[in-house]
Scaffold this motif. Structure first.
Motif, PDB file in Angstrom:
ATOM      1  N   PHE A  98       0.817  -1.208   0.000  1.00  0.00           N
ATOM      2  CA  PHE A  98       0.000   0.000   0.000  1.00  0.00           C
ATOM      3  C   PHE A  98       0.858   1.268   0.000  1.00  0.00           C
ATOM      4  O   PHE A  98       0.426   2.298  -0.491  1.00  0.00           O
ATOM      5  CB  PHE A  98      -0.986   0.002   1.165  1.00  0.00           C
TER       6      PHE A  98
ATOM      7  N   ARG B  69      -2.517  -6.766  -7.811  1.00  0.00           N
ATOM      8  CA  ARG B  69      -3.437  -5.636  -7.733  1.00  0.00           C
ATOM      9  C   ARG B  69      -4.822  -6.031  -8.215  1.00  0.00           C
ATOM     10  O   ARG B  69      -5.771  -5.294  -8.050  1.00  0.00           O
ATOM     11  CB  ARG B  69      -2.883  -4.474  -8.536  1.00  0.00           C
TER      12      ARG B  69
ATOM     13  N   PHE C  37       1.827   1.350  -3.828  1.00  0.00           N
ATOM     14  CA  PHE C  37       0.675   1.595  -4.697  1.00  0.00           C
ATOM     15  C   PHE C  37      -0.368   2.398  -3.922  1.00  0.00           C
ATOM     16  O   PHE C  37      -1.333   1.847  -3.384  1.00  0.00           O
ATOM     17  CB  PHE C  37       0.092   0.269  -5.204  1.00  0.00           C
ATOM     18  N   HIS C  38      -0.171   3.707  -3.870  1.00  0.00           N
ATOM     19  CA  HIS C  38      -1.009   4.599  -3.065  1.00  0.00           C
ATOM     20  C   HIS C  38      -2.481   4.558  -3.455  1.00  0.00           C
ATOM     21  O   HIS C  38      -3.347   4.767  -2.623  1.00  0.00           O
ATOM     22  CB  HIS C  38      -0.507   6.048  -3.177  1.00  0.00           C
ATOM     23  N   GLU C  39      -2.765   4.317  -4.731  1.00  0.00           N
ATOM     24  CA  GLU C  39      -4.147   4.374  -5.203  1.00  0.00           C
ATOM     25  C   GLU C  39      -4.922   3.088  -4.926  1.00  0.00           C
ATOM     26  O   GLU C  39      -6.144   3.065  -5.045  1.00  0.00           O
ATOM     27  CB  GLU C  39      -4.190   4.697  -6.707  1.00  0.00           C
ATOM     28  N   ASP C  40      -4.251   2.012  -4.547  1.00  0.00           N
ATOM     29  CA  ASP C  40      -4.936   0.744  -4.291  1.00  0.00           C
ATOM     30  C   ASP C  40      -5.658   0.772  -2.953  1.00  0.00           C
ATOM     31  O   ASP C  40      -5.105   1.203  -1.940  1.00  0.00           O
ATOM     32  CB  ASP C  40      -3.938  -0.419  -4.273  1.00  0.00           C
ATOM     33  N   SER C  41      -6.902   0.298  -2.960  1.00  0.00           N
ATOM     34  CA  SER C  41      -7.627   0.164  -1.695  1.00  0.00           C
ATOM     35  C   SER C  41      -7.631  -1.294  -1.240  1.00  0.00           C
ATOM     36  O   SER C  41      -7.889  -1.582  -0.081  1.00  0.00           O
ATOM     37  CB  SER C  41      -9.056   0.665  -1.839  1.00  0.00           C
TER      38      SER C  41
ATOM     39  N   ARG D 297      -6.721  -1.604   2.473  1.00  0.00           N
ATOM     40  CA  ARG D 297      -5.926  -0.508   3.023  1.00  0.00           C
ATOM     41  C   ARG D 297      -6.560  -0.073   4.336  1.00  0.00           C
ATOM     42  O   ARG D 297      -7.773   0.059   4.436  1.00  0.00           O
ATOM     43  CB  ARG D 297      -5.903   0.662   2.049  1.00  0.00           C
TER      44      ARG D 297
ATOM     45  N   THR E 176      -7.825   2.346   6.965  1.00  0.00           N
ATOM     46  CA  THR E 176      -8.286   3.735   6.975  1.00  0.00           C
ATOM     47  C   THR E 176      -7.838   4.382   8.272  1.00  0.00           C
ATOM     48  O   THR E 176      -7.337   3.716   9.176  1.00  0.00           O
ATOM     49  CB  THR E 176      -9.816   3.804   6.886  1.00  0.00           C
TER      50      THR E 176
END
Length: 120
Positions: free
Chosen positions: A17, A36, A20-24, A58, A60
């Motif tokens: 994470f 991914r 890959f910042h955009e992956d939830s 990810r 929260t």
């Protein structure tokens, strides 16, 4: 082939994470590979019949709150509550307090901040 436990993969998921910042979500197979896409993880797992696919989400802000040792006193909780701008985070903290120490003053402080944020 080395097999990883879900706990070991969880630690590796944190690194995923960060990369890959955009992956939830991330999908990992028990041999330590991360994907991914759930489809790709499933295809990889099918190549070796003994693999298990794990799904990691990810964390929260709400799930990152340490509701244990770090907030031993009501004053600690009051300071945390004053700094928190997310009602969902506070609701998680409220549940943890109710299920844990169940201190009326702490519960009142958390609930008051939740109410305050919802009025905004």
């Amino acid at each position: 082939m080395k097999a990883y436990s879900k706990t070991q993969l969880e630690k590796k998921a944190e690194k995923h994470f960060k990369t890959f910042h955009e992956d939830s979500k991330a999908y990992a197979t028990s041999d330590g590979y991360f994907f991914r896409s759930e489809n790709r993880a499933g295809l990889h797992a099918k190549t070796k019949k003994t693999l298990v696919v794990y799904i990691f989400e990810r964390k929260t802000e709400a799930s990152q709150i340490d509701t244990g040792e770090a907030y031993k006193t009501v004053k600690d909780i009051e300071e945390l509550v004053a700094q928190t701008e997310d009602a969902a985070t506070l609701e998680e903290l409220l549940i943890a307090e109710q299920e844990g120490s169940n201190r009326k003053t702490a519960i009142a402080a958390i609930q008051a901040r939740i109410d305050e944020l919802k009025q905004k």
